[in-house]
Design a protein around this motif. Structure first.
Motif, PDB file in Angstrom:
ATOM      1  N   PHE A 290      37.641  25.362  51.630  1.00 35.41           N
ATOM      2  CA  PHE A 290      36.294  25.665  51.150  1.00 35.41           C
ATOM      3  C   PHE A 290      36.102  25.321  49.683  1.00 35.41           C
ATOM      4  N   GLY A 291      34.865  24.996  49.347  1.00 39.74           N
ATOM      5  CA  GLY A 291      34.451  24.866  47.967  1.00 39.74           C
ATOM      6  C   GLY A 291      34.016  26.224  47.422  1.00 39.74           C
ATOM      7  N   PRO A 292      33.653  26.278  46.137  1.00 36.24           N
ATOM      8  CA  PRO A 292      33.267  27.545  45.508  1.00 36.24           C
ATOM      9  C   PRO A 292      31.846  27.990  45.836  1.00 36.24           C
TER      10      PRO A 292
ATOM     11  N   ARG B  52      34.124  33.330  44.412  1.00 41.17           N
ATOM     12  CA  ARG B  52      33.497  32.847  45.665  1.00 41.17           C
ATOM     13  C   ARG B  52      34.356  31.864  46.443  1.00 41.17           C
ATOM     14  N   GLN B  53      35.430  31.383  45.846  1.00 41.87           N
ATOM     15  CA  GLN B  53      36.271  30.401  46.531  1.00 41.87           C
ATOM     16  C   GLN B  53      36.974  31.049  47.713  1.00 41.87           C
ATOM     17  N   MET B  54      36.727  30.561  48.895  1.00 45.90           N
ATOM     18  CA  MET B  54      37.340  31.091  50.110  1.00 45.90           C
ATOM     19  C   MET B  54      38.735  30.480  50.242  1.00 45.90           C
TER      20      MET B  54
ATOM     21  N   LEU C 208      28.136  27.518  51.342  1.00 44.99           N
ATOM     22  CA  LEU C 208      29.531  27.093  51.251  1.00 44.99           C
ATOM     23  C   LEU C 208      29.742  25.798  52.023  1.00 44.99           C
TER      24      LEU C 208
ATOM     25  N   TYR D 271      40.859  34.909  55.628  1.00 45.35           N
ATOM     26  CA  TYR D 271      40.496  34.253  54.381  1.00 45.35           C
ATOM     27  C   TYR D 271      40.265  35.325  53.320  1.00 45.35           C
TER      28      TYR D 271
ATOM     29  N   GLN E  10      38.319  36.047  49.639  1.00 42.74           N
ATOM     30  CA  GLN E  10      37.246  35.561  48.781  1.00 42.74           C
ATOM     31  C   GLN E  10      37.161  36.428  47.530  1.00 42.74           C
TER      32      GLN E  10
END
Lengths: 115, 117
Positions: A106-108, B43-45, A91, B37, B39
């Motif tokens: 964050f990115g994916p 997968r994007q946090m 990440l 956070y 998720q």
């Protein structure tokens, strides 16, 4: 771009090969972070850039891992001689502030599978 | 070094009900930041909520609120009126008050929340 982007989305490689993972941060964000997330775990810090320099690389597990950010924007995480234990989601996050209040976006992630 | 503990690996809630996710942490610092956070499978946090330790008032963001107990080093997340879209992994995270090289996040192991229709 609206958010942090990472390429590739998924990467399958063979043990011993070299891989590069790319992160494009949000435009104007000076701080950039790499984290590694193993299956069933929370993300673990790898390295932090402020501008072009690595301000903290204490999370890199060994010298097979290296990251660069030559122009202070895009960053590349490089893994040499990959091992099966390197399989994880990598990440990237960026932050506007270098001060105390910067929220990390964050990115994916890139899912790396080492066979 | 700071540590973050999420001891519940999974939780389930009925749609429209309320659920509380637990988190404890350990630190010797007197000021710091705490985060939740989300998720999803993509997968994007996604940042849900943040709390600054020097603020006594608990943070609130729409249906999400926290119960921050500084003395107990506890930071739980309450989700009200749960929706199907709330189903995801939730991570609690800690950040030092200092910027620069101390600005990395320390995460817990996460909790998987499922929402029953």
């Amino acid at each position: 771009g609206a958010g942090v982007s990472q390429t590739p989305s998924n990467k399958v490689t063979e043990k011993g090969k070299y891989v590069e993972l790319r992160c494009d941060p949000i435009s104007g964000h000076t701080a950039l972070y790499w984290y590694r997330q193993s299956l069933g775990q929370g993300p673990e810090f790898l390295i932090y850039f402020q501008g072009t320099g690595a301000a903290d690389d204490s999370g890199l597990p060994n010298d097979r891992f290296f990251a660069v950010r030559p122009e202070g924007s895009v960053s590349t995480l490089k893994i040499q001689r990959t091992e099966r234990g390197d399989s994880a989601v990598y990440l990237c996050a960026s932050s506007l502030d270098i001060g105390t209040s910067g929220t990390q976006y964050f990115g994916p992630g890139t899912r790396l599978l080492v066979l | 070094a700071q540590t973050v503990t999420q001891s519940q690996p999974e939780m389930s809630v009925q749609e429209a009900e309320t659920v509380t996710l637990s988190c404890t942490y350990d630190t010797s610092e007197s000021d710091y930041y705490l985060f939740w956070y989300k998720q999803p499978p993509s997968r994007q946090m996604i940042l849900v909520i943040r709390q600054e330790a020097y603020k006594q008032q608990n943070a609130t963001e729409n249906r999400f609120s926290v119960n921050f107990q500084k003395a107990a080093k506890s930071f739980s997340l309450k989700i009200s009126d749960s929706q199907l879209g709330d189903a995801a992994m939730y991570f609690c995270a800690y950040r030092s008050p200092f910027g620069g090289a101390n600005s990395k996040l320390t995460f817990g192991k996460g909790i998987t929340l499922s929402v029953r229709p």
